[in-house]
Scaffold this motif. Structure first.
Motif, PDB file in Angstrom:
ATOM      1  N   HIS A 167      52.599  43.361  39.835  1.00 53.81           N
ATOM      2  CA  HIS A 167      52.654  44.150  38.603  1.00 53.81           C
ATOM      3  C   HIS A 167      51.253  44.349  38.038  1.00 53.81           C
ATOM      4  O   HIS A 167      50.507  43.382  37.877  1.00 53.81           O
ATOM      5  CB  HIS A 167      53.541  43.417  37.589  1.00 53.81           C
ATOM      6  N   PHE A 168      50.924  45.592  37.768  1.00 53.17           N
ATOM      7  CA  PHE A 168      49.653  45.937  37.136  1.00 53.17           C
ATOM      8  C   PHE A 168      49.965  46.389  35.711  1.00 53.17           C
ATOM      9  O   PHE A 168      50.353  47.536  35.488  1.00 53.17           O
ATOM     10  CB  PHE A 168      48.933  47.021  37.946  1.00 53.17           C
ATOM     11  N   ASP A 178      44.169  48.941  38.458  1.00 53.56           N
ATOM     12  CA  ASP A 178      44.739  48.150  39.546  1.00 53.56           C
ATOM     13  C   ASP A 178      43.786  47.032  39.979  1.00 53.56           C
ATOM     14  O   ASP A 178      43.837  46.573  41.109  1.00 53.56           O
ATOM     15  CB  ASP A 178      45.115  49.037  40.730  1.00 53.56           C
ATOM     16  N   GLN A 179      42.955  46.568  39.065  1.00 57.71           N
ATOM     17  CA  GLN A 179      42.001  45.497  39.361  1.00 57.71           C
ATOM     18  C   GLN A 179      42.451  44.137  38.848  1.00 57.71           C
ATOM     19  O   GLN A 179      41.895  43.112  39.229  1.00 57.71           O
ATOM     20  CB  GLN A 179      40.628  45.842  38.766  1.00 57.71           C
ATOM     21  N   VAL A 180      43.444  44.126  37.965  1.00 56.27           N
ATOM     22  CA  VAL A 180      44.007  42.880  37.439  1.00 56.27           C
ATOM     23  C   VAL A 180      45.519  43.029  37.362  1.00 56.27           C
ATOM     24  O   VAL A 180      46.034  44.122  37.123  1.00 56.27           O
ATOM     25  CB  VAL A 180      43.448  42.513  36.039  1.00 56.27           C
ATOM     26  N   GLY A 181      46.230  41.929  37.594  1.00 55.82           N
ATOM     27  CA  GLY A 181      47.678  42.008  37.536  1.00 55.82           C
ATOM     28  C   GLY A 181      48.340  40.658  37.696  1.00 55.82           C
ATOM     29  O   GLY A 181      47.704  39.608  37.529  1.00 55.82           O
ATOM     30  N   ILE A 239      55.684  34.751  35.801  1.00 58.10           N
ATOM     31  CA  ILE A 239      54.395  34.935  36.462  1.00 58.10           C
ATOM     32  C   ILE A 239      54.137  33.762  37.406  1.00 58.10           C
ATOM     33  O   ILE A 239      54.112  32.609  36.982  1.00 58.10           O
ATOM     34  CB  ILE A 239      53.263  35.075  35.433  1.00 58.10           C
ATOM     35  N   ILE A 240      53.926  34.068  38.667  1.00 57.83           N
ATOM     36  CA  ILE A 240      53.586  33.054  39.669  1.00 57.83           C
ATOM     37  C   ILE A 240      52.070  32.941  39.762  1.00 57.83           C
ATOM     38  O   ILE A 240      51.527  31.845  39.778  1.00 57.83           O
ATOM     39  CB  ILE A 240      54.197  33.419  41.037  1.00 57.83           C
ATOM     40  N   PHE A 241      51.401  34.087  39.844  1.00 52.58           N
ATOM     41  CA  PHE A 241      49.945  34.141  39.896  1.00 52.58           C
ATOM     42  C   PHE A 241      49.435  35.249  38.979  1.00 52.58           C
ATOM     43  O   PHE A 241      50.051  36.313  38.889  1.00 52.58           O
ATOM     44  CB  PHE A 241      49.432  34.478  41.308  1.00 52.58           C
ATOM     45  N   THR A 242      48.314  35.000  38.345  1.00 55.63           N
ATOM     46  CA  THR A 242      47.517  36.051  37.721  1.00 55.63           C
ATOM     47  C   THR A 242      46.469  36.417  38.763  1.00 55.63           C
ATOM     48  O   THR A 242      45.828  35.535  39.330  1.00 55.63           O
ATOM     49  CB  THR A 242      46.845  35.534  36.441  1.00 55.63           C
ATOM     50  N   ILE A 243      46.295  37.714  39.033  1.00 58.80           N
ATOM     51  CA  ILE A 243      45.368  38.131  40.082  1.00 58.80           C
ATOM     52  C   ILE A 243      44.287  39.060  39.527  1.00 58.80           C
ATOM     53  O   ILE A 243      44.521  39.813  38.588  1.00 58.80           O
ATOM     54  CB  ILE A 243      46.109  38.813  41.257  1.00 58.80           C
ATOM     55  N   SER A 244      43.107  38.944  40.116  1.00 53.99           N
ATOM     56  CA  SER A 244      41.984  39.793  39.735  1.00 53.99           C
ATOM     57  C   SER A 244      41.117  40.034  40.965  1.00 53.99           C
ATOM     58  O   SER A 244      40.982  39.154  41.814  1.00 53.99           O
ATOM     59  CB  SER A 244      41.162  39.114  38.635  1.00 53.99           C
ATOM     60  N   ARG A 245      40.507  41.191  41.016  1.00 53.58           N
ATOM     61  CA  ARG A 245      39.594  41.505  42.116  1.00 53.58           C
ATOM     62  C   ARG A 245      38.226  40.857  41.910  1.00 53.58           C
ATOM     63  O   ARG A 245      37.492  40.656  42.872  1.00 53.58           O
ATOM     64  CB  ARG A 245      39.400  43.018  42.243  1.00 53.58           C
ATOM     65  N   THR A 246      37.870  40.538  40.663  1.00 58.53           N
ATOM     66  CA  THR A 246      36.497  40.120  40.370  1.00 58.53           C
ATOM     67  C   THR A 246      36.301  38.625  40.130  1.00 58.53           C
ATOM     68  O   THR A 246      35.172  38.156  40.203  1.00 58.53           O
ATOM     69  CB  THR A 246      35.957  40.879  39.153  1.00 58.53           C
ATOM     70  N   GLY A 247      37.346  37.880  39.819  1.00 61.59           N
ATOM     71  CA  GLY A 247      37.181  36.448  39.570  1.00 61.59           C
ATOM     72  C   GLY A 247      38.470  35.836  39.054  1.00 61.59           C
ATOM     73  O   GLY A 247      39.435  36.539  38.746  1.00 61.59           O
ATOM     74  N   TYR A 248      38.463  34.532  38.945  1.00 63.54           N
ATOM     75  CA  TYR A 248      39.644  33.810  38.494  1.00 63.54           C
ATOM     76  C   TYR A 248      39.867  34.042  37.006  1.00 63.54           C
ATOM     77  O   TYR A 248      38.931  34.043  36.215  1.00 63.54           O
ATOM     78  CB  TYR A 248      39.490  32.311  38.771  1.00 63.54           C
ATOM     79  N   ILE A 280      44.092  38.525  30.765  1.00 68.20           N
ATOM     80  CA  ILE A 280      44.298  39.698  31.628  1.00 68.20           C
ATOM     81  C   ILE A 280      43.988  40.996  30.899  1.00 68.20           C
ATOM     82  O   ILE A 280      43.380  41.900  31.450  1.00 68.20           O
ATOM     83  CB  ILE A 280      45.708  39.704  32.252  1.00 68.20           C
ATOM     84  N   TYR A 281      44.367  41.110  29.647  1.00 74.62           N
ATOM     85  CA  TYR A 281      44.129  42.357  28.918  1.00 74.62           C
ATOM     86  C   TYR A 281      42.668  42.520  28.533  1.00 74.62           C
ATOM     87  O   TYR A 281      42.172  43.628  28.451  1.00 74.62           O
ATOM     88  CB  TYR A 281      45.042  42.458  27.696  1.00 74.62           C
ATOM     89  N   LYS A 282      41.964  41.416  28.349  1.00 75.39           N
ATOM     90  CA  LYS A 282      40.525  41.496  28.083  1.00 75.39           C
ATOM     91  C   LYS A 282      39.784  42.056  29.294  1.00 75.39           C
ATOM     92  O   LYS A 282      38.835  42.810  29.160  1.00 75.39           O
ATOM     93  CB  LYS A 282      39.956  40.108  27.752  1.00 75.39           C
ATOM     94  N   LEU A 283      40.228  41.678  30.505  1.00 79.87           N
ATOM     95  CA  LEU A 283      39.595  42.149  31.727  1.00 79.87           C
ATOM     96  C   LEU A 283      39.871  43.620  31.990  1.00 79.87           C
ATOM     97  O   LEU A 283      39.107  44.284  32.677  1.00 79.87           O
ATOM     98  CB  LEU A 283      40.062  41.323  32.927  1.00 79.87           C
ATOM     99  N   GLY A 284      40.972  44.103  31.471  1.00 82.04           N
ATOM    100  CA  GLY A 284      41.362  45.478  31.741  1.00 82.04           C
ATOM    101  C   GLY A 284      40.643  46.516  30.918  1.00 82.04           C
ATOM    102  O   GLY A 284      40.772  47.698  31.117  1.00 82.04           O
ATOM    103  N   LYS A 285      39.853  46.081  29.990  1.00 81.26           N
ATOM    104  CA  LYS A 285      39.168  47.030  29.098  1.00 81.26           C
ATOM    105  C   LYS A 285      37.824  47.435  29.649  1.00 81.26           C
ATOM    106  O   LYS A 285      37.205  46.845  30.422  1.00 81.26           O
ATOM    107  CB  LYS A 285      39.003  46.416  27.723  1.00 81.26           C
TER     108      LYS A 285
END
Length: 128
Positions: free
Chosen positions: A89-90, A96-99, A108-117, A123-128
């Motif tokens: 889920h994004f 589509d870089q965090v989800g 939620i099983i995992f929070t995922i990101s392309r750039t770091g843990y 998650i919403y802070k990273l999406g901005k």
């Protein structure tokens, strides 16, 4: 006519259950579970590998079986070979870089990101 609709439904089901994973989520992800443990996840066409901090890896064959888009928020459904269903889920529109990787119960099983843990609160802070 009923036979034609039934045949179409069967063919559509076969196509959906045999689809390889989307290019959107293929590749490497940094993942964090609810306990804060860090993993890397690598999606390819038909498998994904989850590697923990001790470099132990588990591989899961899957097929993509659903796609949903609402207001540019996208969710992909995948079915594991063992029958389990998960969602990728994004939650941020057009991002589509965090989800999240989620259970069928939307846990939620995992929070995922392309750039770091990251964790679900960030998650919403990273999406901005």
């Amino acid at each position: 006519m009923k036979k034609l609709i039934t045949l179409f439904t069967i063919l559509l089901s076969i196509l959906l259950t045999s689809c390889s994973g989307s290019d959107v989520y293929r590749g490497q992800w940094y993942a964090t579970n609810a306990d804060g443990e860090q993993f890397t996840i690598l999606f390819d066409e038909n498998n994904f590998k989850v590697t923990n901090q001790n470099k132990e890896t588990e591989e899961y064959p899957y097929s993509q079986n659903t796609y949903k888009s609402s207001n540019s928020v996208v969710t992909y459904g995948i079915k594991l070979k063992d029958g389990r269903n998960l969602s990728i889920h994004f939650p941020i529109a057009k991002n589509d870089q965090v989800g999240y990787i989620m259970s069928p119960q939307d846990q939620i099983i995992f929070t995922i990101s392309r750039t770091g843990y990251t964790n679900k609160d960030d998650i919403y802070k990273l999406g901005k």
